[in-house]
Design an enzyme around this catalytic site. Structure first.
Site, PDB file in Angstrom:
ATOM      1  CG  ASN A 211      -0.189  -0.115   2.500  1.00 22.27           C
ATOM      2  OD1 ASN A 211       0.569   0.776   2.843  1.00 22.27           O
ATOM      3  ND2 ASN A 211      -0.360  -1.221   3.225  1.00 22.27           N
ATOM      4  CG  ASP A 280      -6.671  -5.671   6.475  1.00 23.22           C
ATOM      5  OD1 ASP A 280      -6.148  -5.719   7.608  1.00 23.22           O
ATOM      6  OD2 ASP A 280      -7.282  -4.666   6.046  1.00 23.22           O
ATOM      7  CE  LYS A 290       8.854 -11.962 -14.384  1.00 21.77           C
ATOM      8  NZ  LYS A 290       9.440 -11.570 -15.642  1.00 21.77           N
ATOM      9  CG  PHE A 324      -2.608   5.053  13.440  1.00 17.40           C
ATOM     10  CD1 PHE A 324      -1.752   4.887  14.514  1.00 17.40           C
ATOM     11  CD2 PHE A 324      -2.620   6.276  12.768  1.00 17.40           C
ATOM     12  CE1 PHE A 324      -0.929   5.926  14.922  1.00 17.40           C
ATOM     13  CE2 PHE A 324      -1.795   7.313  13.176  1.00 17.40           C
ATOM     14  CZ  PHE A 324      -0.951   7.137  14.250  1.00 17.40           C
ATOM     15  CE  LYS A 338     -11.073  -0.145  11.293  1.00 19.35           C
ATOM     16  NZ  LYS A 338     -10.375   0.620  10.286  1.00 19.35           N
ATOM     17  CE  LYS A 342      -8.614  -3.944  14.512  1.00 17.94           C
ATOM     18  NZ  LYS A 342      -7.597  -3.729  13.481  1.00 17.94           N
TER      19      LYS A 342
HETATM   20  N1  CTP Z   1      -3.626  -3.757  11.857  1.00 19.03           N
HETATM   21  C1  CTP Z   1      -2.880  -4.803  12.371  1.00 19.03           C
HETATM   22  N2  CTP Z   1      -2.818  -5.993  11.708  1.00 19.03           N
HETATM   23  C2  CTP Z   1      -3.461  -6.165  10.545  1.00 19.03           C
HETATM   24  C3  CTP Z   1      -4.244  -5.107  10.015  1.00 19.03           C
HETATM   25  C4  CTP Z   1      -4.308  -3.910  10.687  1.00 19.03           C
HETATM   26  O1  CTP Z   1      -2.262  -4.649  13.436  1.00 19.03           O
HETATM   27  N3  CTP Z   1      -3.376  -7.329   9.917  1.00 19.03           N
HETATM   28  C5  CTP Z   1      -3.686  -2.514  12.622  1.00 19.03           C
HETATM   29  C6  CTP Z   1      -3.040  -1.307  11.972  1.00 19.03           C
HETATM   30  O2  CTP Z   1      -1.670  -1.212  12.353  1.00 19.03           O
HETATM   31  C7  CTP Z   1      -3.840  -0.159  12.544  1.00 19.03           C
HETATM   32  C8  CTP Z   1      -5.196  -0.772  12.787  1.00 19.03           C
HETATM   33  O3  CTP Z   1      -5.035  -2.174  12.748  1.00 19.03           O
HETATM   34  O4  CTP Z   1      -3.347   0.265  13.797  1.00 19.03           O
HETATM   35  C9  CTP Z   1      -6.298  -0.399  11.851  1.00 19.03           C
HETATM   36  O5  CTP Z   1      -5.984  -0.632  10.539  1.00 19.03           O
HETATM   37  P1  CTP Z   1      -7.073  -0.377   9.392  1.00 19.03           P
HETATM   38  O6  CTP Z   1      -6.504  -0.876   8.107  1.00 19.03           O
HETATM   39  O7  CTP Z   1      -7.605   1.000   9.445  1.00 19.03           O
HETATM   40  O8  CTP Z   1      -8.263  -1.243   9.878  1.00 19.03           O
HETATM   41  P2  CTP Z   1      -8.610  -2.743   9.874  1.00 19.03           P
HETATM   42  O9  CTP Z   1      -8.748  -3.172  11.286  1.00 19.03           O
HETATM   43  O10 CTP Z   1      -7.675  -3.519   9.022  1.00 19.03           O
HETATM   44  O11 CTP Z   1     -10.098  -2.719   9.256  1.00 19.03           O
HETATM   45  P3  CTP Z   1     -10.640  -2.312   7.817  1.00 19.03           P
HETATM   46  O12 CTP Z   1      -9.533  -2.586   6.843  1.00 19.03           O
HETATM   47  O13 CTP Z   1     -11.814  -3.184   7.665  1.00 19.03           O
HETATM   48  O14 CTP Z   1     -11.006  -0.868   7.908  1.00 19.03           O
END
Ligand code: CTP
Length: 405
Positions: A211, A280, A290, A324, A338, A342
């Site tokens: 990302n 995620d 490859k 975050f 969240k 969490k």
């Molecule tokens: N995070 C994490 N591990 C993951 C995904 C996210 O620890 N596999 C943490 C990020 O570091 C951040 C928080 O979760 O502090 C929120 O990340 P965000 O992408 O906004 O939210 P998600 O919980 O992944 O939910 P969504 O993508 O559905 O908004």
């Protein structure tokens, strides 16, 4: 301000040795007790006598010249120091230390000390950017050494670039800050772990899913934690940012590696700030070769990564856990959800559609949400400034719980 502090200055061979003379002089003037070790190459630039006069102590350079028969000099010096500083540090000494070579008085003492060691590199810009040097510096960061980044400017070799030994005044100031942290600063004695940047989930040896996270917010938070006196561990995905002074950097690539690094630091952390944009999903299969293109469309099957933050929330004891949330709509509502799902203490909600905020920008606009359900919105500001304000606000809220109820 450095009264009774014992500082061992290790001088290695580069033109910046003359600045090390000024450094020793300033440290002595500030009240520190200073001892100096030199390499043979350092002595090609300045004689030991200069350091002897400035430090008002004997100068060491020969591992086998034992001045006091009741002790072994390199062990005695290693044990004596409250802080060891290598200035200037050449690419050579950095390389030796990274792989544990002890072949002279400086490197032997460096391996023998349990004191904090700071390294102030000075070299030609191309040497500083050499892959082996970068690798060695990263290794030393991971091993817990602290670096004083070289400054940019005219170099003695005629180049303009990064590689000048930091000015002695600035080094002395950093040393003073270090010793004042022990008692004065609000996060002194606390350990803060910050995650930053994106993760990369490999598809095959040449492709990955990632990302746009730049890591700027996380790096700024780590810098803010150091400035408030915390022992700071920065666990970073792949980014293009200078390593903040004073942090212990752990480089990771994937969500799985980040999980492992965070868990290894979690038990003795006081605060964990998870600003990394963790993937995620990752490809279900990682191809070792490859992937070749085929006729027609293709798809990659993805599987979920572990939610690191959620895992921490489940294991949390006394730690303050800060997450975050990057959102594009209904930011506060999603953020609150969240925070509770969490088991967080705080969440910093980030509207990534805001032109002043989000990935890559130098500025950010966020709202801090607390476990008590309160919201603290912040104006758009530079990420470095915002990081300081956020860390300070969380500290204040933790100290003065009634205000947050
Ligand atoms: N995070 C994490 N591990 C993951 C995904 C996210 O620890 N596999 C943490 C990020 O570091 C951040 C928080 O979760 O502090 C929120 O990340 P965000 O992408 O906004 O939210 P998600 O919980 O992944 O939910 P969504 O993508 O559905 O908004």
């Amino acid at each position: 301000m450095l009264l009774n502090k014992k500082i061992l200055v290790c001088v290695t061979g580069g033109i910046a040795v003359y600045k090390a003379v000024a450094l020793v002089s300033k440290l002595t003037q500030a009240g520190a007790e200073v001892k100096v070790i030199m390499t043979d190459s350092a002595m090609e630039f300045v004689t030991p006598l200069s350091f002897q006069v400035m430090s008002r102590n004997d100068v060491y350079y020969d591992t086998f010249d034992e001045k006091d028969s009741s002790v072994v000099a390199h062990i005695d010096l290693a044990d004596w120091a409250d802080l060891v500083i290598v200035a200037p540090a050449t690419a050579n000494v950095i390389g030796k230390l990274a792989i544990g070579i002890a072949d002279n008085m400086v490197t032997t003492t460096l391996l023998a000390t349990t004191a904090e060691v700071w390294i102030a590199p000075a070299m030609n810009v191309h040497m500083y950017e050499n892959k082996a040097v970068i690798r060695n510096i990263q290794q030393l960061h991971e091993d817990g050494y602290r670096f004083i980044e070289p400054a940019e400017g005219f170099l003695a070799c005629g180049y303009v670039g990064k590689g000048r030994l930091e000015e002695p005044e600035k080094i002395v100031q950093l040393i003073m800050e270090k010793f004042s942290q022990v008692t004065d600063l609000p996060l002194a004695g606390k350990k803060v772990v910050v995650t930053a940047g994106p993760t990369r989930e490999r598809i095959d040896p040449v492709r990955y899913i990632s990302n746009f996270s730049s890591g700027k917010m996380g790096y700024s938070l780590a810098e803010a934690a150091v400035a408030l006196g915390a022992e700071t561990v920065l666990i970073s995905g792949p980014v293009e940012l200078p390593i903040p002074n004073g942090v212990q950097l752990i480089n990771v690539e994937s969500a799985a590696e980040m999980l492992e690094a965070v868990l290894s630091e979690f038990n003795n952390a006081d605060v964990v700030i998870k600003s990394a944009a963790v993937a995620d999903y990752r490809p279900k299969e990682q191809h070792s070769q490859k992937m070749k293109k085929q006729d027609g469309d293709s798809s990659i099957e993805l599987e979920r990564t572990t939610d690191i933050l959620k895992t921490l929330g489940e294991r949390k004891k006394e730690q303050i856990l800060v997450g975050f949330a990057a959102e594009t709509n209904d930011a506060i509502e999603y953020g609150m959800k969240k925070l509770s799902d969490k088991n967080l203490d705080y969440i910093i909600v980030n509207d990534v559609t805001d032109p002043d905020g989000g990935f890559g920008n130098d500025t950010n606009v966020v709202t801090l949400l607390s476990r008590k359900g309160k919201t603290y919105p912040f104006e758009a500001m530079h990420k470095k400034q915002l990081a300081k304000v956020l860390v300070k606000t969380i500290l204040d809220l933790e100290r003065d719980v009634p205000n947050d109820s």
